[in-house]
Design an enzyme around this catalytic site. Structure first.
Site, PDB file in Angstrom:
ATOM      1  CG  ASN A  76      -2.074   0.892   1.175  1.00 12.64           C
ATOM      2  OD1 ASN A  76      -2.344   1.476   0.133  1.00 12.64           O
ATOM      3  ND2 ASN A  76      -2.796   1.022   2.285  1.00 12.64           N
TER       4      ASN A  76
ATOM      5  CG  HIS B 104     -11.799  -3.151  10.575  1.00 10.40           C
ATOM      6  ND1 HIS B 104     -10.803  -2.378  10.036  1.00 10.40           N
ATOM      7  CD2 HIS B 104     -11.240  -4.344  10.824  1.00 10.40           C
ATOM      8  CE1 HIS B 104      -9.696  -3.098   9.943  1.00 10.40           C
ATOM      9  NE2 HIS B 104      -9.935  -4.304  10.414  1.00 10.40           N
TER      10      HIS B 104
ATOM     11  NE  ARG C  17      -9.664  -2.087  13.584  1.00 10.75           N
ATOM     12  CZ  ARG C  17      -8.832  -1.463  12.753  1.00 10.75           C
ATOM     13  NH1 ARG C  17      -7.620  -1.962  12.538  1.00 10.75           N
ATOM     14  NH2 ARG C  17      -9.192  -0.374  12.108  1.00 10.75           N
TER      15      ARG C  17
ATOM     16  CE1 TYR D 109      -5.481   4.405   7.702  1.00 10.17           C
ATOM     17  CE2 TYR D 109      -5.020   2.881   9.489  1.00 10.17           C
ATOM     18  CZ  TYR D 109      -5.178   3.137   8.145  1.00 10.17           C
ATOM     19  OH  TYR D 109      -5.039   2.122   7.242  1.00 10.17           O
TER      20      TYR D 109
ATOM     21  CG  ASP E  15      -4.597  -1.503  14.749  1.00 11.34           C
ATOM     22  OD1 ASP E  15      -3.522  -1.215  15.301  1.00 11.34           O
ATOM     23  OD2 ASP E  15      -4.688  -1.835  13.544  1.00 11.34           O
TER      24      ASP E  15
ATOM     25  CG  HIS F 252      -3.545   2.058  13.548  1.00  7.12           C
ATOM     26  ND1 HIS F 252      -4.871   2.319  13.826  1.00  7.12           N
ATOM     27  CD2 HIS F 252      -3.565   1.146  12.543  1.00  7.12           C
ATOM     28  CE1 HIS F 252      -5.640   1.606  13.016  1.00  7.12           C
ATOM     29  NE2 HIS F 252      -4.883   0.878  12.242  1.00  7.12           N
TER      30      HIS F 252
ATOM     31  CD  GLU G  91      -3.923  -4.778  14.701  1.00 11.77           C
ATOM     32  OE1 GLU G  91      -5.115  -5.098  14.911  1.00 11.77           O
ATOM     33  OE2 GLU G  91      -3.504  -4.435  13.585  1.00 11.77           O
TER      34      GLU G  91
ATOM     35  CD  GLU H  47      -1.114  -3.799  10.670  1.00 11.89           C
ATOM     36  OE1 GLU H  47      -2.058  -4.405  11.192  1.00 11.89           O
ATOM     37  OE2 GLU H  47      -1.236  -2.678  10.156  1.00 11.89           O
TER      38      GLU H  47
ATOM     39  NE  ARG I 255      -2.834  -7.579  13.153  1.00 13.29           N
ATOM     40  CZ  ARG I 255      -3.834  -7.585  12.294  1.00 13.29           C
ATOM     41  NH1 ARG I 255      -4.498  -8.685  12.050  1.00 13.29           N
ATOM     42  NH2 ARG I 255      -4.179  -6.483  11.659  1.00 13.29           N
TER      43      ARG I 255
ATOM     44  CD  GLU J 137      -7.306  -6.624   9.790  1.00 16.05           C
ATOM     45  OE1 GLU J 137      -6.141  -6.978   9.538  1.00 16.05           O
ATOM     46  OE2 GLU J 137      -7.630  -5.444  10.013  1.00 16.05           O
TER      47      GLU J 137
ATOM     48  CD1 TRP K  22       2.355   5.696   8.958  1.00 20.77           C
ATOM     49  CD2 TRP K  22       0.540   4.797   9.931  1.00 20.77           C
ATOM     50  NE1 TRP K  22       1.260   5.999   8.213  1.00 20.77           N
ATOM     51  CE2 TRP K  22       0.140   5.468   8.783  1.00 20.77           C
ATOM     52  CE3 TRP K  22      -0.433   4.179  10.713  1.00 20.77           C
ATOM     53  CZ2 TRP K  22      -1.194   5.529   8.375  1.00 20.77           C
ATOM     54  CZ3 TRP K  22      -1.746   4.230  10.328  1.00 20.77           C
ATOM     55  CH2 TRP K  22      -2.115   4.911   9.158  1.00 20.77           C
TER      56      TRP K  22
HETATM   57  C1  CS2 Z   1      -4.726  -1.848   9.895  1.00 23.23           C
HETATM   58  C2  CS2 Z   1      -4.538  -1.703   8.403  1.00 23.23           C
HETATM   59  O1  CS2 Z   1      -5.985  -3.745   9.402  1.00 23.23           O
HETATM   60  C3  CS2 Z   1      -5.260  -3.213  10.217  1.00 23.23           C
HETATM   61  O2  CS2 Z   1      -4.958  -3.715  11.266  1.00 23.23           O
HETATM   62  O3  CS2 Z   1      -3.615  -1.572  10.670  1.00 23.23           O
HETATM   63  O4  CS2 Z   1      -5.681  -1.057   7.932  1.00 23.23           O
HETATM   64  C4  CS2 Z   1      -3.308  -0.945   7.957  1.00 23.23           C
HETATM   65  O5  CS2 Z   1      -3.330   0.344   8.442  1.00 23.23           O
HETATM   66  C5  CS2 Z   1      -3.207  -0.940   6.471  1.00 23.23           C
HETATM   67  O6  CS2 Z   1      -3.141  -2.259   6.009  1.00 23.23           O
HETATM   68  C6  CS2 Z   1      -1.981  -0.200   5.975  1.00 23.23           C
HETATM   69  O7  CS2 Z   1      -1.835  -0.357   4.609  1.00 23.23           O
HETATM   70 MG    MG Z   2      -3.362  -2.944  12.279  1.00 24.79          MG
END
Ligand code: CS2
Ligand code: MG
Length: 409
Positions: A37, A122, A147, A159, A217, A219, A243, A269, A290, A346, A409
Site C-alpha cells: 500500500n 472493523h 475490532r 485513522y 488497534d 496503530h 494490536e 503486520e 499479525r 482479520e 504510524w
Molecule cells: C490496519 C490496516 O488492518 C489493520 O490492522 O492496521 O488497515 C493498515 O493500516 C493498512 O493495512 C496499511 O496499509
Molecule cells: Mg493494524
C-alpha cells in the site's frame, strides 16, 4: 513443468493492487499478491525488472528452492519491497501446484484443522452512538468478533474511523486517505487518546455484554510506558487483543509492556521475515502473529513462522485489510485452515469493484471464513475488468503532533 511467462498486473478497482501471474509451459496459471500500500509501483518494478527474468524456464514445482533462490540469492535481503515480490512468486507457485494436483491449497499443506476461520470485522464511529450502530450492524452481518475504533475528542482526524465510508453507505474506507499525489495529514494527541479509549470499551461492554470478542488497534502510536498503561486500563474489558501498541522495531519495549499488563498483544503486520518475530516469539512478548502472506514472503514462510510460534503457544491473527488483495487473503485463509495454532483472521470486506476483478471461491458464513474448495488458491483474475481500473497514486495519511512533529504510524 517450466515457468513459461510471468506478467505483472497493476489494477485499481477501489484501490491499487499488484498481481503476479505465472503461466507454465503446459498452460497452467497461478496468481500471487504483491500489493504494498502506497509503494505499489516499487514492487511492480522490482518484479518486472529483477524477478521475472529469473523465473522464466525455472521448474514451477520447486517452490522452496525458488523462494531460497530469490531470498538468499539477492545480496540485500528482506525489506517490504523484496518480500512482497517474493511473496507473489511463492503464492503463484502454490496456486499452480494446487491446480496441477486438483486440490485446494489447504489440502496440500496438511488438510483442514477446523470447519472455518473465526473472523473479526472493523466497527468504528465518530460518537459512542454511531460506534454502537456499527457494532450492531456487524453482528447482523454475522460477525462473531469485532475490532472497535473511535474518534477521540481533541483529535480532529483519526485513522481507522470510517466516517466518510459510513456516510456514503460503504461499510469501510477502502482508501482512508483518498487518492492524490501526497498523503493527507492527520493529528495525534496521546494523552487525549489514553483518556478516551477505556471509556469507549466500558460503554461497548455494557451495551453488548461480556461474551463478544473485542479487539483494538493502536496503530503503532504509543511509547512502551503508555502502551503498558493502556493495556492495564483495558483489562476489565477483557480484550481479545491490543494490536500494534508500540512500533515493532523497539522489541525490548514490549518487555516493559508485558511486565504491566495481561491484555493479549498482537504485532507484526509490517514485519517481513521470521527474524522480525524472533525476540517477540522466544521471549513470549506477543500472543498473536499479525503477519500477512503478502508482506512476509508468501505461504512458505507464513507456515514456518506459525510452527515456530506454536512451540510457544502463540497463535495466528493474520493481517487482512483491503490492501491485501483477494489473492493474498486467500493464501492466508488456506494457511489458517491448515495450521493447528490458528487464532483469528482479520476480515475487511473488499468492495464490489474489487470483487468483480478478483473472482473468489472463499465464503463468509456465521462469522467464519472458508477458502473454498477450488484447486489452488481459488481466485481468478478477470484481466479485461482489471484493465478498466488503471493505477492512481494513493497514500495512507501521516500524523503530526499539535506542534507539527511527525508522529509514528
Ligand atoms: C490496519 C490496516 O488492518 C489493520 O490492522 O492496521 O488497515 C493498515 O493500516 C493498512 O493495512 C496499511 O496499509
Ligand atoms: Mg493494524
Amino acid at each position: 513443468m517450466k515457468i513459461a511467462a510471468a506478467e505483472v498486473i497493476v489494477t485499481s478497482p477501489s484501490r491499487n493492487f499488484v498481481t503476479l501471474k505465472l503461466t507454465t509451459d503446459d498452460g497452467v496459471t497461478g496468481l500471487g499478491d504483491a500489493t504494498l500500500n502506497g509503494r505499489e509501483l516499487a514492487v511492480a518494478t522490482y518484479l518486472s525488472e529483477h524477478v521475472v527474468p529469473l523465473l522464466i524456464e525455472r521448474d514451477a514445482h520447486r517452490i522452496e528452492d525458488t523462494w531460497q533462490y530469490l531470498y538468499r540469492g539477492a545480496y540485500w535481503r528482506r525489506g517490504p519491497v523484496t518480500m512482497a515480490a517474493i511473496a507473489a512468486v511463492d503464492m503463484a507457485l502454490w496456486d499452480i501446484k494446487g491446480k496441477v494436483a486438483a486440490l485446494p491449497l489447504y489440502q496440500l499443506i496438511g488438510g483442514a484443522s477446523r470447519a472455518g476461520l473465526l473472523a473479526y470485522g472493523h466497527a468504528s464511529g465518530t460518537t459512542l452512538e454511531s460506534l454502537a450502530e456499527s457494532v450492531q450492524a456487524h453482528l447482523e452481518r454475522g460477525y462473531r468478533a469485532i475490532r472497535v475504533q473511535t474518534a477521540v475528542p481533541g483529535i480532529n482526524a483519526l485513522y481507522g474511523v470510517a466516517a466518510q465510508a459510513q456516510a456514503s453507505g460503504e461499510r469501510y474506507d477502502y482508501e482512508p486517505a483518498g487518492r492524490g499525489a501526497r498523503p493527507v495529514e492527520e493529528d495525534w494527541d496521546t494523552r487525549a487518546y489514553l483518556r478516551h479509549v477505556p471509556k469507549v470499551f466500558e460503554h461497548v461492554r455494557r451495551q453488548f455484554g461480556p461474551e463478544l470478542p473485542l479487539l483494538h488497534d493502536a496503530h503503532h502510536r504509543l511509547r512502551p510506558i503508555e502502551a503498558a498503561r493502556l493495556g492495564k486500563e483495558l483489562e476489565p474489558y477483557d480484550l481479545f487483543w491490543l494490536e500494534d501498541c508500540t512500533p515493532g522495531e523497539n522489541q525490548q519495549g514490549l518487555r516493559l509492556v508485558r511486565q504491566h499488563t495481561t491484555t493479549p498483544l498482537a504485532i507484526g503486520e509490517v514485519f517481513n521475515t521470521v527474524y522480525d518475530f524472533q525476540t517477540l516469539i522466544t521471549e513470549q512478548l506477543i500472543d498473536y502473529v499479525r503477519a500477512a502472506a503478502t508482506h512476509f514472503g508468501g505461504v512458505t514462510p507464513l507456515r514456518k513462522v506459525m510452527d515456530f510460534a506454536a512451540t510457544y503457544q502463540i497463535r495466528s491473527g493474520f493481517h487482512g485489510p483491503t490492501d491485501v488483495s483477494p489473492v493474498g487473503l486467500a493464501a492466508q485463509l488456506h494457511v489458517g485452515l491448515a495450521i493447528h495454532n490458528f487464532g483469528i483472521q482479520e476480515y475487511m470486506e473488499h468492495s464490489q469493484a474489487t470483487n468483480s476483478v478478483f473472482r473468489q471461491s472463499m465464503s463468509f458464513e456465521d462469522g467464519h471464513l472458508h477458502p473454498g474448495d477450488a484447486p489452488g488458491l481459488g481466485v481468478e483474475l478477470d484481466e479485461a475488468a482489471a484493465a478498466g481500473h488503471p493505477y492512481e497514486p494513493a497514500y495512507l495519511p501521516v500524523s503530526r503532533l499539535k506542534d507539527g512533529t511527525m508522529h509514528d504510524w
